[in-house]
Design an enzyme around this catalytic site. Sequence first.
Site, short mmCIF file in Angstrom:
data_model
loop_
_atom_site.label_atom_id
_atom_site.label_comp_id
_atom_site.label_asym_id
_atom_site.label_seq_id
_atom_site.Cartn_x
_atom_site.Cartn_y
_atom_site.Cartn_z
N THR A 2 49.58 29.79 -54.40
CA THR A 2 50.58 30.73 -54.92
C THR A 2 51.50 31.20 -53.81
O THR A 2 52.24 32.18 -53.99
CB THR A 2 49.90 31.92 -55.60
N CYS B 252 -3.06 -5.09 -8.82
CA CYS B 252 -3.18 -3.62 -8.89
C CYS B 252 -3.14 -3.10 -10.33
O CYS B 252 -3.40 -1.92 -10.56
CB CYS B 252 -2.13 -2.95 -8.03
N GLU C 107 -9.43 3.46 -7.82
CA GLU C 107 -9.05 2.03 -7.82
C GLU C 107 -10.03 1.21 -6.98
O GLU C 107 -10.38 1.58 -5.87
CB GLU C 107 -7.64 1.88 -7.25
N HIS D 33 50.22 35.82 -40.06
CA HIS D 33 50.13 34.53 -39.39
C HIS D 33 51.50 33.84 -39.28
O HIS D 33 51.89 33.34 -38.21
CB HIS D 33 49.14 33.64 -40.14
N ASP E 28 40.67 29.41 -49.08
CA ASP E 28 39.64 29.29 -48.04
C ASP E 28 38.31 29.86 -48.53
O ASP E 28 37.24 29.27 -48.31
CB ASP E 28 40.06 30.03 -46.76
N GLY F 265 0.81 -1.20 0.00
CA GLY F 265 0.00 0.00 0.00
C GLY F 265 0.85 1.26 0.00
O GLY F 265 2.06 1.19 0.20
N VAL G 244 39.13 29.59 -43.00
CA VAL G 244 38.94 30.69 -42.05
C VAL G 244 38.02 31.73 -42.67
O VAL G 244 38.14 32.07 -43.84
CB VAL G 244 40.30 31.32 -41.69
#
Lengths: 91, 881
Positions: free
Chosen positions: B598, B253, B344, B737, B550, B202, B611
């Site tokens: 190049t 149940c 129930e 860079h 890119d 219960g 990028v």
Amino acid sequence: MNADAVWIQVDPERVAGALHEAAGKVNAGESDIVLSFSDVRRIDSKAAGAFEELARAADERSAQVTLRDVNVDIYRVLTQLRLAQQFRYVR
Amino acid sequence: MAENIASLSDERIAYLEGLVRQGRTAAAVFTQYSQEDVDRIVKAMVLAGLSQAQYLARLAVEETGLGVLEDKALKNMVATEFVYNFVRDKPSVGVIREFPDRGLVEVAEPIGLIFSITPITNPTATVLFKCIMAIKTRNAVIFGPHPKAWRCCQEAIRIMYEAAVKHGAPEGVFTCLESPTIPDNNYLMRHKEVKLIDATGGPGAVKAAYSSGKPALGVGAGNTPVYLEKSAQLDMAVVDIITSKTFDNGTICASEQTVVIDEEIYDLAIREFAGLGAHICNEKETEILGRMVIDPETGYMRPMAVGQKATDIARVCGLRVKPDTKLLIAPIQGVGRKHPLSVEKLCPVLAVYRAKSADEALRVCIEVNRAGGLGHTAVIFSRDEELIRRFSEAIDAGRIIVNSPGSIGALGGIYNDMVPTFSFGCGTGGGNSTTDNVNLYHYLNIKRVARRTPAHMWFRVPNQIYFNVNAVENLRHFPSAGTLIVTNPLLEQMGHLDLVRRCIPAQTAVRVLAIPDAEPELKVVMQGVETLNLHKADQIIALGGGSVIDAAKLMKLKYESPEADLEELAAPFLDIRKRVVQFPAEKVNRARMIAIPTTSGTGSEVTPFAVLIDKERGRKVTLVDYSLSPDVAIVDPQFVMSMPKNLTADTGIDCLTHALEAGVSILASPYTDSNAMQAIQMAFKYLPIAYERPGDEEARCMMHNAACIAALAFANASVGVNHALAHAFGARFQVGHGRANALMLPHVLAYNASVPTKFMPSPNVRAYVAHKKYAQIADLLGLGGDTIAEKVKNLVSATEQLLDRLEIPRSIADLGISKEEFERAMPDLTRVAFDDPSWLSNPRMPLMSELEGLLWSAYRGRSPASRASVSELVGAERLCV
């Protein structure tokens, strides 16, 4: 463990009996006991209970109980019963 | 709860402690048992339980006064035979499952001592079930049966225990509380040696279990709605519902509580029920039944009705029914306190509701489910798969039973393939920890043994690379209806564009898009896409340095997959195979991409990187995916013969940095190493020559190849901390860079050769080898040295000498950047460098403080005499030896 220690070879068929015997010796004043588990693969509930009794006796009488060749499975049982720290271990 | 426990006498506590001690000892001893041991014991128990199924059923009915003998006998058989059928071949000791392809192994560990509460409604079946589960999983159990079902449960436990111990189970493995009380239960639930509470019963018992602070399986009440839908096979549905609701007088149940019937079949269904032994209540009878079966004070069913026969209930209620009436059916108009029979009722009383539509039916089923049945069980009879799906999604139930009886269906293994059980998990809706049919796996601690996943490696490069002088001639082999050449105005002026055009097959329609010689912006990319669309191009030739190539990569991406969101595709990732944002696989256009570099440095002609600059937000984003790699690379030194000296130096050092970083990357492999080492050798040998004698064709050619070879390495092994620092510094101070890389390079070499403060947490790292690989490079370059430390030092010195020969400033300070300005920029520089994904493959995981240290080292600059010791370069760093 010294040369005068009481040595008990544990028979796998009567582990609890051997532990009771050891507890009896501790209660009788023995201070150093070695139990060899080299032939024992597993312990049952009776043996587990006997371990508790032995640990209690050793604690009360400040005796040293050494377990020889205890396998990992049995060591884990002793750990779960919080008894593992009550004994010394040798191979 | 504490007050309850306080009422226990010392004798009672000693008794309870004795049970715990027995159980704890048995559980500890049980850990030694093998799979064969437990399987042997389980089989013996199952046979014992099966042979006593009817006996135990009789005891249960006699003691509880609930249910039906025959049905309880069947339940006992299900609890043994069906449960055994489920567990018999399932490993439950040691290794229970292995997943070799995932390197995972599951190891079962018993839980220990379990305190198990069993219900009055299914007493012996639940005990049989739980005993089998416990032995299969090497656990010990203290049973706390419902007091009104104690004798039958105790007998079931005895039968199981004796069979188990006879076949080797530890003594004390099952014990049963004598004269159980709520304080007993509470004491055991809180006992430190009790590792799990399994409460089937219960709501009070379940709540107490969960309130104890212990791990608990608490499974309780239900209120099963049934949707009898118009497409259902009606005769089968009615039989199933009657079978289920009358099974053991409705004590399970999961049994049906309210049947919601579509209006179209309502009358027919009611006639079917009546024809098969149901009594259909009129309004007055329904009102009486509601008052008598349901307590108006509490809203719950009265115990006197539970598990009773329909005729007995009718008699008590004063209803006149036929003697063979199986079921009392009460039509209701709603759900809730005003409609008492909507809750129930563990007895053969069934509410029915007439629904005017599927939506109304679903709504009423939801309401019934919420009126005390959350998480438990629901039933639908229908042949409409879509409606079954809607029902399953709408109802909060751990078990949705389709076209079969609710109670017997939920038990599992009879009408369906669910796991056989006598304990229904109701999930969080029911305040439970699981929605499962409770089974052996809930009685285990499962350990996962996880093996190191082998590093997945790859080497992906363009299909075709043409190199050496006149490699551009190979353009003739690529037929195209429409080609777009992306280049920059300077290259057009220098005649490079004409050289390319001459090599394109005559029938090809060629368009030229000259874009600024700078990292591409989105608007430039979109301009290219527009041109590609306008001319339906099937080929893109990128002629230029890294920026042009890119830009062309991104034009191709947007042309082929217009929906591609470049911003989203630039999202950071840790592992390219697990990235959140996937590059589009579907393409609306297809274009071959040919890259003709190049400059001799970026290697963009063979890399998967592009990028994109976001001027509005002042940042660069890098897109990475192998689908960005050009299809064809043409590495023709004709296009670099006229490169100015400073560009030769800067791009050449970029090439060398690529190779050095790829060489020690955690993603390095023998495939990338061979390229990296070759490129390093070529750069050290030919870069100074190309710089000092720009017209030396061999040197130009070799450096052009070296750049591409280095790129083959870093396209697959990536780069490292050097690039992360150079990106941050170069963007902040507008330094090219290659030059930015050069300023960092000796310091990063020394840093990577030192004992890391933090190792990279990656399965690719199997040992720290950066210093050894630098020593290997030193050997390759013939730099001498007897120890690894000496060789690393010689490599750093050789790099510094090379930078000096290329007349690259020694320090950031030499660029005219003041210390104050650099200091002000430092927080941003370290933050941006740390956010840069380049270092993710570095052999050392950089700390922010270490990035700052490296930047300051670069600010102060390399040693004037090119004889700096490594330790001098990185302060107190300890060199790996």
